[in-house]
Motif scaffolding. Structure first.
Motif, PDB file in Angstrom:
ATOM      1  N   LYS A  33       0.852  -1.182   0.000  1.00  9.32           N
ATOM      2  CA  LYS A  33       0.000   0.000   0.000  1.00  9.32           C
ATOM      3  C   LYS A  33       0.891   1.237   0.000  1.00  9.32           C
ATOM      4  O   LYS A  33       1.765   1.376   0.851  1.00  9.32           O
ATOM      5  CB  LYS A  33      -0.904   0.008   1.241  1.00  9.32           C
ATOM      6  N   VAL A  34       0.681   2.134  -0.970  1.00  8.49           N
ATOM      7  CA  VAL A  34       1.561   3.286  -1.164  1.00  8.49           C
ATOM      8  C   VAL A  34       0.732   4.548  -1.370  1.00  8.49           C
ATOM      9  O   VAL A  34      -0.278   4.529  -2.075  1.00  8.49           O
ATOM     10  CB  VAL A  34       2.476   3.074  -2.399  1.00  8.49           C
ATOM     11  N   THR A  35       1.180   5.641  -0.743  1.00  7.47           N
ATOM     12  CA  THR A  35       0.638   6.957  -1.079  1.00  7.47           C
ATOM     13  C   THR A  35       1.806   7.916  -1.259  1.00  7.47           C
ATOM     14  O   THR A  35       2.819   7.831  -0.565  1.00  7.47           O
ATOM     15  CB  THR A  35      -0.295   7.506   0.017  1.00  7.47           C
ATOM     16  N   GLY A  36       1.646   8.834  -2.197  1.00  6.03           N
ATOM     17  CA  GLY A  36       2.675   9.840  -2.435  1.00  6.03           C
ATOM     18  C   GLY A  36       3.795   9.342  -3.335  1.00  6.03           C
ATOM     19  O   GLY A  36       3.901   8.153  -3.642  1.00  6.03           O
ATOM     20  N   GLY A  37       4.630  10.301  -3.761  1.00  7.24           N
ATOM     21  CA  GLY A  37       5.746   9.957  -4.632  1.00  7.24           C
ATOM     22  C   GLY A  37       6.952  10.826  -4.375  1.00  7.24           C
ATOM     23  O   GLY A  37       7.838  10.472  -3.599  1.00  7.24           O
ATOM     24  N   PRO A  38       7.023  11.992  -5.030  1.00  5.31           N
ATOM     25  CA  PRO A  38       8.188  12.867  -4.869  1.00  5.31           C
ATOM     26  C   PRO A  38       8.372  13.308  -3.420  1.00  5.31           C
ATOM     27  O   PRO A  38       7.416  13.378  -2.650  1.00  5.31           O
ATOM     28  CB  PRO A  38       7.855  14.069  -5.766  1.00  5.31           C
ATOM     29  N   THR A  39       9.626  13.613  -3.067  1.00  7.75           N
ATOM     30  CA  THR A  39       9.907  14.100  -1.709  1.00  7.75           C
ATOM     31  C   THR A  39      10.527  15.497  -1.710  1.00  7.75           C
ATOM     32  O   THR A  39      10.764  16.051  -0.638  1.00  7.75           O
ATOM     33  CB  THR A  39      10.838  13.128  -0.959  1.00  7.75           C
ATOM     34  N   ASN A  44      16.551  23.101 -10.621  1.00  4.87           N
ATOM     35  CA  ASN A  44      15.754  21.909 -10.878  1.00  4.87           C
ATOM     36  C   ASN A  44      14.329  22.334 -11.207  1.00  4.87           C
ATOM     37  O   ASN A  44      13.779  23.233 -10.573  1.00  4.87           O
ATOM     38  CB  ASN A  44      15.756  20.996  -9.645  1.00  4.87           C
ATOM     39  N   ASP A  45      13.713  21.685 -12.192  1.00  8.12           N
ATOM     40  CA  ASP A  45      12.383  22.118 -12.636  1.00  8.12           C
ATOM     41  C   ASP A  45      11.306  21.050 -12.461  1.00  8.12           C
ATOM     42  O   ASP A  45      10.234  21.141 -13.048  1.00  8.12           O
ATOM     43  CB  ASP A  45      12.444  22.560 -14.105  1.00  8.12           C
ATOM     44  N   LYS A  46      11.575  20.020 -11.635  1.00  8.95           N
ATOM     45  CA  LYS A  46      10.561  18.985 -11.453  1.00  8.95           C
ATOM     46  C   LYS A  46      10.642  18.383 -10.051  1.00  8.95           C
ATOM     47  O   LYS A  46      11.668  18.466  -9.384  1.00  8.95           O
ATOM     48  CB  LYS A  46      10.719  17.889 -12.504  1.00  8.95           C
ATOM     49  N   ALA A  47       9.557  17.785  -9.642  1.00  9.64           N
ATOM     50  CA  ALA A  47       9.510  17.106  -8.355  1.00  9.64           C
ATOM     51  C   ALA A  47      10.269  15.783  -8.460  1.00  9.64           C
ATOM     52  O   ALA A  47      10.192  15.094  -9.477  1.00  9.64           O
ATOM     53  CB  ALA A  47       8.061  16.852  -7.951  1.00  9.64           C
ATOM     54  N   LEU A  48      11.004  15.439  -7.394  1.00  6.94           N
ATOM     55  CA  LEU A  48      11.854  14.249  -7.415  1.00  6.94           C
ATOM     56  C   LEU A  48      11.686  13.456  -6.123  1.00  6.94           C
ATOM     57  O   LEU A  48      11.431  14.015  -5.059  1.00  6.94           O
ATOM     58  CB  LEU A  48      13.321  14.634  -7.562  1.00  6.94           C
ATOM     59  N   ARG A  49      11.898  12.158  -6.218  1.00  7.86           N
ATOM     60  CA  ARG A  49      11.928  11.313  -5.022  1.00  7.86           C
ATOM     61  C   ARG A  49      13.388  11.031  -4.690  1.00  7.86           C
ATOM     62  O   ARG A  49      14.055  10.263  -5.385  1.00  7.86           O
ATOM     63  CB  ARG A  49      11.150  10.002  -5.263  1.00  7.86           C
ATOM     64  N   SER A  62       3.915   2.202   2.610  1.00 11.57           N
ATOM     65  CA  SER A  62       4.868   3.306   2.482  1.00 11.57           C
ATOM     66  C   SER A  62       4.089   4.565   2.126  1.00 11.57           C
ATOM     67  O   SER A  62       3.275   4.560   1.193  1.00 11.57           O
ATOM     68  CB  SER A  62       5.911   3.015   1.401  1.00 11.57           C
ATOM     69  N   HIS A  63       4.351   5.634   2.877  1.00 10.87           N
ATOM     70  CA  HIS A  63       3.608   6.865   2.677  1.00 10.87           C
ATOM     71  C   HIS A  63       4.539   8.070   2.723  1.00 10.87           C
ATOM     72  O   HIS A  63       5.441   8.136   3.565  1.00 10.87           O
ATOM     73  CB  HIS A  63       2.538   7.024   3.763  1.00 10.87           C
ATOM     74  N   VAL A  64       4.307   9.005   1.822  1.00 11.56           N
ATOM     75  CA  VAL A  64       5.012  10.283   1.850  1.00 11.56           C
ATOM     76  C   VAL A  64       4.210  11.245   2.713  1.00 11.56           C
ATOM     77  O   VAL A  64       3.004  11.407   2.519  1.00 11.56           O
ATOM     78  CB  VAL A  64       5.216  10.838   0.425  1.00 11.56           C
TER      79      VAL A  64
END
Length: 269
Positions: free
Chosen positions: A209-215, A226-231, A246-248
């Motif tokens: 189970k996952v929520t979120g992506g970039p950090t 930098n011009d984008k969201a990154l993990r 795992s959750h952001v």
């Protein structure tokens, strides 16, 4: 079940750092994490030293009264939750702070050590990096937990990772390696960790189970232009550990932004 959290706190550097610390504390009180890894744990160079402390901090740098991890642990204790903590100093940040990494654990640490991962060892050079390695018990099982703040691939990430790998090469306990890796998912640095002889997996990719992506969002310190969201903040765990969730966190959605990084939590069977 065991719960873990990692966050680059950017401590004392935001618009309202006291509110940020208390917001972090309230989430810890609610979630009741077993182990927490924190990066950019700062204390002012010129603040008063702590002469007597109940925390062991074996072979660590002198603790100051405004150390962010110390203040967080004190806040949690005032609200009924006791954590053991340790801290490793890496370098001077923003010309004002001793900056390092920390680990908090509900159970005592049976061992703890600071490992120089960078090629340089100079507190005036921000390339100086240390990882904090400790043993603790989680849900009756001994784990080796790590908090690290690494350099970018173009700087020294590969050799920093190899030095940490070497420090952990003989470790028999399952690993939980957390921190700010400064190497996004699906890049050479991320691939290097996944191919490691330590036998690790990315908890966010392994979770059921996952929520979120970039950090991180775009242009922050260290990621100018930098011009984008990154993990780039990760929890890597040994293959034998089963990751349920795992959750952001602290991404401005379910929980407010308290740093220029988001947090990552994971639940392990």
């Amino acid at each position: 079940m065991a719960k873990f959290l990692t966050l680059n706190t950017h401590s004392w550097l935001g618009e309202d750092p006291k509110w940020a610390l208390e917001t972090l504390g309230k989430q810890i009180l609610k979630a009741d994490y077993d182990v927490i890894a924190l990066q950019e744990i700062n204390q002012r160079i010129d603040s008063a030293k702590v002469l007597n402390t109940p925390y062991t901090l074996k072979n660590q740098h002198q603790l100051h009264e405004d150390n962010y991890a110390l203040k967080l642990v004190e806040y949690l204790k005032e609200h009924g939750l006791t954590y053991h903590f340790t801290w490793a100093y890496s370098h001077i940040g923003y010309d004002e702070y001793h900056e390092g990494v920390a680990l908090l654990s509900k159970q005592p640490f049976s061992s703890e050590k600071s490992v120089l991962t960078s090629a340089v060892d100079d507190e005036y050079n921000y390339h100086t990096r240390r990882a904090l390695i400790a043993k603790t018990t989680v849900a009756g099982r001994e784990l080796c937990v790590v908090s690290g703040h690494f350099s970018w691939w173009k700087s020294d990430f590969k050799s920093e990772w190899q030095r940490l790998e070497q420090a952990l090469a003989d470790e028999q306990a399952p690993l939980v390696i957390m921190g700010d890796f400064n190497n996004p998912e699906n890049t050479l640095g991320h691939d290097l960790v996944l191919a490691s002889s330590l036998g690790l997996k990315d908890s966010h990719l392994a979770a059921k189970k996952v929520t979120g992506g970039p950090t991180i969002l775009q242009d922050i310190d260290g990621w100018e232009n930098n011009d984008k969201a990154l993990r780039i903040d990760f929890i890597f765990v040994s293959q034998q550990l089963e990751v349920k969730e795992s959750h952001v966190l602290f991404d401005g959605k379910k929980l407010p932004l308290i740093s220029d990084h988001f947090g990552v939590e994971c639940v392990i069977e």
